[in-house]
Design a protein around this motif. Structure first.
Motif: not given
Length: 266
Positions: A153-168, A184-197
């Protein structure tokens, strides 16, 4: 995909030791927690920044990103938030890091619409500065916007290539999303992924990768299926859980676990 770990798992560890751990255990990069408690933060001078960059280069380890603590949706004036982001962008530029991390951090007194608009406005302003420096700002799925459906909802409003997502992956799971939905939601914006357990939704004490309930196999599978070739970064939250096992003892097995998942999903 390339593998990294966050220094949140080794609080206060000197940079040469961080680099040694990464090289010894087969990690390609490190996410640096950019906080005054740590060796690297926006308060260090240019000479210190140059030394850190040189140490990483000499060790053959990349600085994946800087994990900052700006809360872009928080109530209050824009100025201090934007300035905090800019100081982190300057540090990333000086270190050669491609990404910085910010949090949503909306307050409970805000409506979702106002929080989204506030975050988008601040990120849009900071994005122009980020573009000049060649650094990308990543909004983490966290706190007030823990689901991918919230973050976009935020990223779609920004619409700038220098702003993306970090998937935790923990936060999207705690928010009730399946990995396929999050990707599916984050793929157009995805920078990298944080994994954990973790042990459960009620007990988020960090565990060795594969020892808990998070759907890491499903996450890696969906990334592999779509040909995503970015970074997986292990964020082991030792700083917040002092009784958790020391991360250095787990790094080798964690690298093997992620390597096994990548091979099985290839």
């Amino acid at each position: 995909m390339r593998l990294a770990f966050s220094t949140l798992g080794v609080p206060g560890l000197p940079i040469p030791e961080v680099i040694r751990l990464a090289a010894t255990h087969g990690y390609h990069g490190v996410e640096l927690r950019a906080h005054p408690e740590e060796p690297v933060h926006p308060g260090i001078d240019l000479a210190e920044r140059a030394d850190v960059a040189s140490e990483f280069k000499a060790g053959g380890i990349e600085i994946l990103g800087l994990a900052g603590y700006s809360r872009v949706a928080a109530p209050g004036d824009d100025g201090p938030v934007i300035e905090e982001i800019r100081t982190l962008l300057d540090l990333a530029r000086d270190l050669g890091a491609p990404y910085i991390r910010v949090f949503p951090g909306a307050g409970t007194e805000q409506t979702p619409e106002r929080a989204d608009a506030t975050a988008a406005r601040r990120l849009g302003t900071a994005a122009e500065y980020a573009a000049d420096l060649g650094v990308r700002i990543l909004l983490e799925t966290h706190d007030s916007h823990r689901r991918a459906a919230d973050a976009i909802r935020i990223l779609g409003k920004v619409g700038h290539r220098q702003v993306g997502a970090l998937w935790d992956v923990m936060h999207t799971w705690l928010g009730g999303e399946q990995p396929s939905e999050s990707y599916a939601a984050l793929s157009p914006y995805l920078g990298y992924v944080q994994v954990k357990d973790i042990a459960s939704a009620e007990d988020t004490t960090p565990l060795a990768l594969g020892a808990g309930v998070l759907p890491l196999t499903d996450c890696v599978e969906v990334l592999s299926r779509h040909g995503w070739d970015g970074w997986l970064c292990w964020e082991y939250e030792k700083r917040w859980y002092e009784d958790a096992a020391p991360l250095p003892e787990l790094l080798a097995a964690g690298r093997e676990h992620l390597g096994r998942l990548l091979n099985e999903c290839a």
